[in-house]
Design a protein around this motif. Structure first.
Motif, short mmCIF file in Angstrom:
data_model
loop_
_atom_site.label_atom_id
_atom_site.label_comp_id
_atom_site.label_asym_id
_atom_site.label_seq_id
_atom_site.Cartn_x
_atom_site.Cartn_y
_atom_site.Cartn_z
N PHE A 29 0.81 -1.21 0.00
CA PHE A 29 0.00 0.00 0.00
C PHE A 29 0.85 1.27 0.00
N ASP A 30 2.06 1.22 0.56
CA ASP A 30 2.90 2.41 0.52
C ASP A 30 3.33 2.73 -0.89
N ARG A 31 3.62 1.71 -1.67
CA ARG A 31 3.97 1.94 -3.08
C ARG A 31 2.76 2.37 -3.89
N MET A 32 1.60 1.81 -3.56
CA MET A 32 0.38 2.18 -4.27
C MET A 32 0.05 3.65 -4.03
N LEU A 33 0.19 4.09 -2.79
CA LEU A 33 -0.09 5.48 -2.47
C LEU A 33 0.87 6.40 -3.21
N SER A 34 2.12 6.00 -3.30
CA SER A 34 3.10 6.79 -4.04
C SER A 34 2.71 6.87 -5.52
N ALA A 35 2.25 5.77 -6.08
CA ALA A 35 1.82 5.75 -7.48
C ALA A 35 0.60 6.64 -7.69
#
Length: 57
Positions: A14-20
């Motif tokens: 989810f941290d990468r998804m939020l960054s995306a």
């Protein structure tokens, strides 16, 4: 607590998804001035072509 966490290869990060999502929003906001600049350039080129096609005065 995190020492026992297992990193699954197919897990959702989810941290990468939020960054995306943030990058996607930023890039979508760049479209607005890009479209405005494109319209201004096309209008100016069209105006210059009209002047050029009219020939010397």
């Amino acid at each position: 607590m995190m020492r026992g966490a297992v990193d699954y290869p197919n897990a959702i990060h989810f941290d990468r998804m939020l960054s995306a999502v943030h990058w996607g929003t930023f890039l979508n906001l760049l479209r607005i001035p890009g479209v405005a600049l494109s319209i201004a350039v096309v209008r100016r080129l069209t105006e210059l072509q009209g002047i050029r096609s009219a020939g010397p005065s």
